[in-house]
Design a protein around this motif. Structure first.
Motif, short mmCIF file in Angstrom:
data_model
loop_
_atom_site.label_atom_id
_atom_site.label_comp_id
_atom_site.label_asym_id
_atom_site.label_seq_id
_atom_site.Cartn_x
_atom_site.Cartn_y
_atom_site.Cartn_z
N SER A 113 0.83 -1.20 0.00
CA SER A 113 0.00 0.00 0.00
C SER A 113 0.87 1.26 0.00
O SER A 113 0.51 2.27 -0.62
CB SER A 113 -0.93 -0.01 1.21
OG SER A 113 -0.20 -0.01 2.43
N ASP A 118 -1.84 3.77 -1.95
CA ASP A 118 -3.26 3.54 -1.64
C ASP A 118 -3.47 3.79 -0.15
O ASP A 118 -3.23 2.93 0.70
CB ASP A 118 -3.64 2.10 -2.00
CG ASP A 118 -5.14 1.87 -1.94
OD1 ASP A 118 -5.81 2.56 -1.17
OD2 ASP A 118 -5.62 0.98 -2.68
N GLY A 120 -6.25 4.26 1.59
CA GLY A 120 -7.31 3.46 2.20
C GLY A 120 -6.85 2.08 2.56
O GLY A 120 -7.17 1.56 3.64
N TRP A 121 -6.11 1.45 1.67
CA TRP A 121 -5.55 0.12 1.93
C TRP A 121 -4.57 0.17 3.10
O TRP A 121 -4.55 -0.73 3.95
CB TRP A 121 -4.88 -0.39 0.66
CG TRP A 121 -4.37 -1.80 0.74
CD1 TRP A 121 -4.65 -2.71 1.70
CD2 TRP A 121 -3.50 -2.44 -0.18
NE1 TRP A 121 -4.00 -3.89 1.44
CE2 TRP A 121 -3.29 -3.76 0.29
CE3 TRP A 121 -2.89 -2.05 -1.37
CZ2 TRP A 121 -2.47 -4.66 -0.38
CZ3 TRP A 121 -2.08 -2.95 -2.04
CH2 TRP A 121 -1.87 -4.24 -1.55
N ARG A 123 -4.61 2.23 5.62
CA ARG A 123 -5.36 2.35 6.88
C ARG A 123 -5.94 1.00 7.31
O ARG A 123 -5.91 0.65 8.49
CB ARG A 123 -6.46 3.38 6.73
CG ARG A 123 -5.99 4.83 6.75
CD ARG A 123 -7.16 5.77 6.93
NE ARG A 123 -8.10 5.68 5.81
CZ ARG A 123 -8.02 6.41 4.71
NH1 ARG A 123 -7.06 7.30 4.57
NH2 ARG A 123 -8.91 6.27 3.73
N ARG A 124 -6.46 0.24 6.35
CA ARG A 124 -7.04 -1.06 6.70
C ARG A 124 -5.97 -2.03 7.17
O ARG A 124 -6.19 -2.82 8.10
CB ARG A 124 -7.79 -1.61 5.50
CG ARG A 124 -9.07 -0.85 5.17
CD ARG A 124 -9.93 -1.60 4.17
NE ARG A 124 -9.31 -1.63 2.85
CZ ARG A 124 -9.47 -0.70 1.92
NH1 ARG A 124 -10.24 0.36 2.17
NH2 ARG A 124 -8.89 -0.81 0.73
#
Length: 524
Positions: A113, A118, A120-121, A123-124
């Motif tokens: 990520s 990315d 968002g990726w 953070r996940r």
């Protein structure tokens, strides 16, 4: 015009000029090196990177690096196996925990990520990492808190001093793991999991939390963070090297690269100092062994000296089996060690005189080693007994009385809701059975005593057991018990008590077959 074509033309012109003027071949020029690098870059782009399915790889890594129920379950199982292996000091069990650990997946996902930009990726993946790490730490802490084994074993101690070698292990493992993921050869990830060992340091963090040992806690946390950061950043570098495109601008990519390098340096510097300290101590141990051995004849046998480097001054203790005493050995060795180590040293050498036969020294050393091993085993047994008794009594370890001379252990139990006198006696018996040769005394709280029913033919087995339980409670507490009932019932009960009747007061009341037992002091 590309760099490759430009450099190729330049080299061709230089070679043509060399042939024209008849001069000897000149050394490799800068343009030759640039052309070689350009050709390598073209080969890497067209022959290696072009063969990869970047989209499929990213989707596969993304799917395996998120927070799922399977991830939490496997993290719990891995953490439980890891902490049990560490408490038992069993490398085989610890390796099993490494094989199950799913923590590698979100760390690799974090690297990808970062490489692809990315957010968002990222953070996940961060959420999965934080949740998995906290869950593993708390789960291990719970197991340690409930376990009678809370000793710092060799397996635990080995994961409390991170150094530069740990950084290199994590780096090489991350390179192999990233390559396995990118090239679709995830089977290699098993070996990577063993090498990097993410879960055992995390389990040691839980151990340190449960035992309030902040030295262990901090050291293991440092090792875990070292592995985590190194794997994540290395995965990011590998992903970018294999052409995984990023939405970052050229300037942002450069800043990211500088940041990654700075983090690696920030990790490497303190770890290098730690490695230097370990190397110095290893060399110091070699010097100590040499100086102690040289203080005696070749026929003497020197046991491995024990050095406490943290003490000021440094302390050295050793045992020597020798046919000839050296009365000045302590001071002579201390002076030479202080000169060679550059630190003040206190030396204590226990000398045991043996015959001139070299085998006599070996046999004496073996006998002492066996005696020392037996003594250490006994001390571990006593320490475990103290911790276990404190645990079942609900008190601090310092409140447990251990009488080594008479081999007795005693503690006053705190009231525990739902636990009867029979429960306290059962706990005492279990602990005593697990520690042969020791008498365990658990003083119960003054809780309600059971009633005794006397049949026409005397006490049945159940009521005889109640009489024995009341006698046990009176013995352990040292408080007298009052028995009240009919004369015939009291005679049956006191007959069953035997010599323990000295702890009881009797009062004749009524005509029934029930005997009521009460403490002779007021209880809450």
């Amino acid at each position: 015009m590309s760099i490759a074509s430009e450099t190729t033309g330049q080299v061709a012109r230089e070679e043509k000029a060399d042939k024209a003027d008849g001069t000897a071949r000149r050394p490799i020029s800068r343009w030759t090196i640039l052309r070689a690098l350009a050709e390598i870059r073209i080969w890497w782009r067209d022959g290696v990177v072009a063969d990869l399915d970047h989209v499929a790889t990213v989707e596969r890594v993304r799917g395996e690096s998120l927070l799922t129920s399977r991830y939490i379950f496997m993290t719990a199982m891995s953490a439980g196996i890891a902490i049990l292996g560490l408490l038992l000091s069993s490398p085989a069990v610890v390796i099993g925990a490494m094989l199950l650990s799913p923590l590698m997946n979100p760390i690799i996902g974090t690297g990808f990520s970062l490489a692809t930009g990315d957010a968002g990726w990222l953070r996940r993946c961060g959420k999965a990492l934080i949740a998995g790490s906290i869950f593993a730490i708390l789960f291990c802490a719970l197991i340690v808190f409930l376990s009678p084994l809370q000793t710092v074993t060799e397996e635990i101690a080995a994961r409390t001093r991170p150094n530069l070698f740990d950084l290199l292990v994590a780096l090489f493992s991350a390179l192999a793991g990233s390559y396995a993921v990118i090239r679709g050869r995830e089977g290699t990830i098993v070996g990577v999991a063993i090498a990097t060992a993410l879960m055992p340091p995390l389990a040691v963090v839980g151990f340190g939390l449960a035992t309030f040992n902040w030295t262990v806690f901090g050291g293991a946390l440092g090792l875990y963070v070292t592995n985590l950061v190194t794997i994540g950043l290395t995965a990011a570098v590998m992903a970018r090297l294999y052409g995984f495109q990023s939405d970052l601008t050229h300037r942002q990519s450069r800043v990211q690269s500088i940041g990654i390098m700075a983090i690696f340096i920030a990790l490497a510097v303190p770890l290098a100092f730690s490695l230097r300290t370990i190397a110095w101590e290893a060399n110091g141990q070699r010097i100590v062994n040499q100086e102690v051995a040289e203080a005696f004849t070749d026929r003497a046998r020197v046991e491995q000296p024990i050095v406490n480097w943290a003490a000021k001054p440094v302390t050295v203790s050793a045992s020597v089996f020798t046919p000839e005493f050296n009365p000045s050995a302590d001071t002579d060795v201390a002076e030479r060690l202080a000169e060679r180590l550059g630190r003040p040293v206190v030396v204590t050498i226990d000398q045991f005189q043996v015959g001139t036969d070299p085998r006599a020294a070996e046999q004496a050393a073996l006998a002492q080693a066996r005696a020392r091993e037996a003594a250490e085993a006994s001390e571990r047994q006593i320490a475990a007994l103290g911790r276990s008794l404190a645990l079942i009594a609900g008190v601090e370890r310092k409140d447990v009385l251990l009488d080594r001379e008479n081999r007795r252990a005693r503690a006053d139990a705190r009231p525990l809701e739902g636990l009867t006198l029979a429960g306290y006696r059962e706990l005492e018996q279990r602990l005593e059975n697990s520690t042969p040769g020791w008498a365990v005394e658990l003083r119960p709280p003054l809780s309600a005593l059971p009633e005794i029913s006397v049949a026409e033919d005397g006490l049945d087995s159940a009521n005889a057991g109640r009489v024995a339980l009341i006698a046990w409670a009176a013995q352990r507490s040292g408080v007298r018990v009052s028995l009240s009932g009919s004369e015939a019932a009291l005679q049956a009960v006191t007959g069953a008590l035997g010599d323990d009747t000295r702890l009881f007061d009797t009062r004749t009341e009524g005509e029934g077959n029930t005997v009521v037992a009460d403490w002779s002091v007021a209880t809450e």
